[in-house]
Motif scaffolding. Structure first.
Motif, PDB file in Angstrom:
ATOM      1  N   PHE B  50      -7.275   3.764  -3.996  1.00  0.00           N
ATOM      2  CA  PHE B  50      -7.560   4.959  -3.683  1.00  0.00           C
ATOM      3  C   PHE B  50      -8.567   5.625  -4.334  1.00  0.00           C
ATOM      4  O   PHE B  50      -9.219   6.935  -4.259  1.00  0.00           O
ATOM      5  CB  PHE B  50      -6.115   5.857  -3.481  1.00  0.00           C
ATOM      6  N   THR B  69     -11.417  -1.142  -0.795  1.00  0.00           N
ATOM      7  CA  THR B  69     -10.858  -0.109  -0.154  1.00  0.00           C
ATOM      8  C   THR B  69      -9.245  -0.155   0.076  1.00  0.00           C
ATOM      9  O   THR B  69      -8.979  -1.239   0.079  1.00  0.00           O
ATOM     10  CB  THR B  69     -11.466   0.422   1.012  1.00  0.00           C
ATOM     11  N   PRO B  70      -8.294   0.861   0.146  1.00  0.00           N
ATOM     12  CA  PRO B  70      -6.921   0.604   0.285  1.00  0.00           C
ATOM     13  C   PRO B  70      -6.686  -0.205   1.591  1.00  0.00           C
ATOM     14  O   PRO B  70      -6.034  -1.170   1.723  1.00  0.00           O
ATOM     15  CB  PRO B  70      -6.360   2.121   0.366  1.00  0.00           C
ATOM     16  N   GLU B  71      -7.360   0.217   2.739  1.00  0.00           N
ATOM     17  CA  GLU B  71      -7.214  -0.630   3.992  1.00  0.00           C
ATOM     18  C   GLU B  71      -7.653  -2.066   3.817  1.00  0.00           C
ATOM     19  O   GLU B  71      -6.737  -2.936   4.534  1.00  0.00           O
ATOM     20  CB  GLU B  71      -7.958   0.049   5.203  1.00  0.00           C
ATOM     21  N   ALA B  74      -4.511  -3.668   1.911  1.00  0.00           N
ATOM     22  CA  ALA B  74      -3.347  -3.521   2.841  1.00  0.00           C
ATOM     23  C   ALA B  74      -3.622  -5.130   3.610  1.00  0.00           C
ATOM     24  O   ALA B  74      -2.718  -5.691   3.858  1.00  0.00           O
ATOM     25  CB  ALA B  74      -3.300  -2.481   3.656  1.00  0.00           C
ATOM     26  N   VAL B  75      -4.686  -5.391   4.080  1.00  0.00           N
ATOM     27  CA  VAL B  75      -5.245  -6.704   4.904  1.00  0.00           C
ATOM     28  C   VAL B  75      -4.726  -7.705   4.113  1.00  0.00           C
ATOM     29  O   VAL B  75      -4.152  -8.771   4.588  1.00  0.00           O
ATOM     30  CB  VAL B  75      -6.501  -6.668   5.248  1.00  0.00           C
ATOM     31  N   ARG B  80       1.649   0.074  -0.324  1.00  0.00           N
ATOM     32  CA  ARG B  80       1.908   0.985  -1.780  1.00  0.00           C
ATOM     33  C   ARG B  80       3.015   1.978  -0.872  1.00  0.00           C
ATOM     34  O   ARG B  80       2.821   2.094   0.528  1.00  0.00           O
ATOM     35  CB  ARG B  80       1.019   1.615  -2.219  1.00  0.00           C
ATOM     36  N   PHE B  82       4.153   6.210  -1.225  1.00  0.00           N
ATOM     37  CA  PHE B  82       3.515   7.289  -2.053  1.00  0.00           C
ATOM     38  C   PHE B  82       4.697   8.161  -2.780  1.00  0.00           C
ATOM     39  O   PHE B  82       5.832   8.213  -2.283  1.00  0.00           O
ATOM     40  CB  PHE B  82       2.994   8.386  -1.205  1.00  0.00           C
ATOM     41  N   LEU B 103      -0.663  -3.946  11.897  1.00  0.00           N
ATOM     42  CA  LEU B 103      -1.713  -4.341  11.009  1.00  0.00           C
ATOM     43  C   LEU B 103      -1.301  -6.021  11.448  1.00  0.00           C
ATOM     44  O   LEU B 103      -2.608  -6.708  11.384  1.00  0.00           O
ATOM     45  CB  LEU B 103      -1.369  -4.175   9.429  1.00  0.00           C
ATOM     46  N   ALA B 147       5.780   0.315   4.531  1.00  0.00           N
ATOM     47  CA  ALA B 147       5.000  -0.386   3.596  1.00  0.00           C
ATOM     48  C   ALA B 147       5.321  -1.994   4.003  1.00  0.00           C
ATOM     49  O   ALA B 147       4.360  -2.796   3.990  1.00  0.00           O
ATOM     50  CB  ALA B 147       5.153   0.210   2.172  1.00  0.00           C
ATOM     51  N   THR B 150       3.853  -3.862   6.772  1.00  0.00           N
ATOM     52  CA  THR B 150       2.482  -4.400   6.642  1.00  0.00           C
ATOM     53  C   THR B 150       2.444  -5.961   6.376  1.00  0.00           C
ATOM     54  O   THR B 150       1.489  -6.499   6.331  1.00  0.00           O
ATOM     55  CB  THR B 150       1.570  -3.884   6.011  1.00  0.00           C
TER      56      THR B 150
END
Lengths: 333, 246
Positions: B50, B69-71, B74-75, B80, B82, B103, B147, B150
């Motif tokens: 982030f 990037t966060p996305e 995630a892949v 994470r 929050f 996802l 989370a 995913t």
């Protein structure tokens, strides 16, 4: 297909069937004095359907995706002008021009989206930028020769199925209804797809969506492209119905307002919201015009806008989820 | 599994995270503790993409993931939660989890089935209700469920126990343990020491943006530098004295 899947589409099929059956009621409505004649009825219905389509487009990016555009005129106008200019200047057949108009509208949506979303514009900033784009388009269309400048573009009257110009008013009604029906089903498909879930996640919370692997920029770009393409079809149908377009019709703020007001009044981010909102807004606006005309003996310009304002205030105060939200609450949902 | 090398983040003149290096072994539950404002959450935002670090590297399964990037992370398999829960308030509990499930499951039926399975795993019930109606404990579970949906290999938990009462903590600790047992590596920021002691094999302590200690939970609580970071300068000595007098 499971029965659960069918159940999701049943209300849509019922609504389409009900709308398709409306022409059967025309003699009754005219007989009751509600409409001066069948043509008055069809003109109103076709106008409602065109606005519905424009609003359905807005609802994809604005309702499901939370990207509030104040400038959907940019897409409506591109569709309207493409439909007119392709026919008059390039001799393209109306049926061929329509998908081209749709594609051009989508392209304009993708470009505006790319510029706005890459700059990370959100909320009111995004709204203002889209408004500005629509205004720039309006001014350009008013000044360039290809659009006919301030005189606008007139599509020659050539009745015939091949020209997408019909003798019977019901024909155009069914054409517009077919597009609205397709988008109703498309929206339900969207709601039940991964793309739809990600789009709603972007609306609700972009950071949380990114943490879950949602590529928010791509999702927003796809949404605005689809949204613009649908609204462009509405513009193309407008041209085809009225056979005339100028900058203030095509790129005027009026259509941006109609496109966003109808879903807000009807129920934002819902399949039926744009349709219900367009019926309520335009129906009540026309009713007010008729009543005022009967009472004062002359038309009072802008009275429909007063109705829009009142309706918006009432909806926001008493039904923040729109008329459809009201129906659901009353229905025990 | 995760290796952080010399990670630094400056905001203007403020150094929020300063030259932090740590490793999270595969299959472990590793803790990150420290007083408020120590830079724990900032460290998480750097690892999860982030924010981009001013200096240093982050390696995940041997590959450099700094600045991604966060996305895309995630892949790759980093999820994470929050600290301030971020539910999609307008959606139902199940729809919230489904966003994560999509996802790895592109089709609705699989995604929904996977989301239900995950909800069951973290103990969420009544999945049709709006996420906004959940209690604090429910929202924390929802953060965890989303989370988890995913399909991560590394789970970054930012204070999932904060704001819960002792009985709620007792309920959720076994859930976290079972997530690790299913093969997910966990790095958790936590203030609730009771949970840190029972869950973590290894703990890193952050204060004023720097790592000031590391070790097993028992070693760390006995470390004078750590005690002073929490209780102030000289506190460790006073405690020692108090203990010997008592």
């Amino acid at each position: 297909m499971s029965s659960g899947t069918f159940a999701a589409y049943r209300p849509i099929l019922i609504a389409i069937a009900a709308l398709a059956a409306l022409p059967l009621a025309v003699p009754l409505l005219v007989g009751a004095g509600l409409f001066a004649g069948p043509n008055t009825f069809y003109n109103l219905m076709i106008f409602i359907l065109i606005i519905t389509l424009a609003a359905q487009g807005w609802n994809i990016a604005g309702g499901y995706g939370g990207q509030f555009s104040f400038g959907h005129a940019a897409f409506f106008g591109t569709g309207a002008y493409a439909q007119a200019v392709l026919q008059t200047r390039y001799g393209v057949n109306a049926w061929v021009a329509l998908p081209l108009a749709m594609a051009l509208g989508g392209l304009v949506g993708a470009l505006i989206g790319l510029l706005a979303f890459r700059a990370r514009l959100r909320g009111s900033y995004f709204a203002l930028v889209t408004l500005a784009f629509a205004e720039v388009f309006r001014i350009l269309a008013n000044a360039t020769p290809i659009t006919g400048g301030a005189a606008g573009t007139l599509v020659p009257l050539r009745i015939g199925f091949g020209q997408m110009q019909f003798d019977a008013p019901a024909a155009f009604f069914y054409l517009a209804l077919a597009f609205v029906a397709v988008v109703l089903i498309l929206n339900r498909l969207l709601e039940r797809s991964r793309f739809g879930a990600w789009l709603v996640a972007v609306r609700e919370n972009e950071d949380a969506a990114r943490a879950l692997g949602v590529d928010t920029l791509t999702v927003k770009l796809k949404a605005i492209t689809l949204s613009a393409a649908v609204t462009a079809v509405a513009g193309a149908l407008y041209t085809q119905k009225f056979l005339y377009v100028d900058a203030n019709i095509a790129y005027g703020a009026w259509i941006s307002v109609e496109a966003l007001l109808a879903p807000i009044v009807g129920g934002i981010g819902t399949v039926f919201g744009p349709l219900i909102g367009a019926v309520a807004l335009i129906g009540l606006g026309e009713a007010a015009k008729t009543v005022i005309h009967a009472a004062f003996g002359s038309a009072v310009p802008g009275v429909d806008l007063v109705v829009y304002g009142l309706l918006l205030v009432v909806v926001i105060a008493f039904a923040p989820r729109g008329l459809i939200g009201l129906l659901r609450t009353r229905g025990g949902r | 599994m995760l290796e952080v090398q010399g990670l630094t983040k400056r905001f203007g003149g403020l150094v929020a995270v300063s030259d932090v290096s740590l490793t999270v072994p595969e299959g472990s539950i590793t803790g990150l503790i420290g007083p408020n404002g120590a830079g724990k959450t900032t460290l998480f935002t750097l690892i999860s993409g982030f924010q981009t670090p001013s200096a240093g590297r982050v390696l995940f399964a041997g590959a450099d993931i700094t600045g991604r990037t966060p996305e895309s992370l995630a892949v790759l398999g980093i999820a994470r939660t929050f600290q301030i829960v971020q539910p999609f308030a307008g959606l139902s509990v199940l729809e919230n989890i489904a966003v994560g499930a999509y996802l790895r499951c592109p089709h609705r039926a699989e995604a929904m089935a996977h989301a239900e399975a995950v909800a069951d795993r973290v103990g969420l019930t009544d999945l049709g209700r709006p996420a906004s109606s959940l209690t604090v404990a429910g929202r924390k579970r929802l953060e965890l469920a989303r989370a988890l949906a995913t399909g991560p290999r590394l789970l970054l938990l930012d204070e999932v126990l904060a704001g819960l009462n002792p009985s709620e903590i007792r309920d959720i600790v076994p859930v976290i343990r079972s997530i690790r047992e299913s093969g997910v590596t966990i790095l958790m920021i936590e203030h609730v020491m009771q949970a840190v002691m029972s869950l973590c094999e290894h703990v890193h302590v952050l204060a004023n943006g720097r790592l000031i200690g590391a070790g097993t939970p028992a070693e760390v609580v006995g470390n004078p530098a750590v005690v002073e970071a929490y209780l102030g300068h000289g506190a460790a000595g006073r405690l020692q004295k108090g203990a010997s007098h008592g």
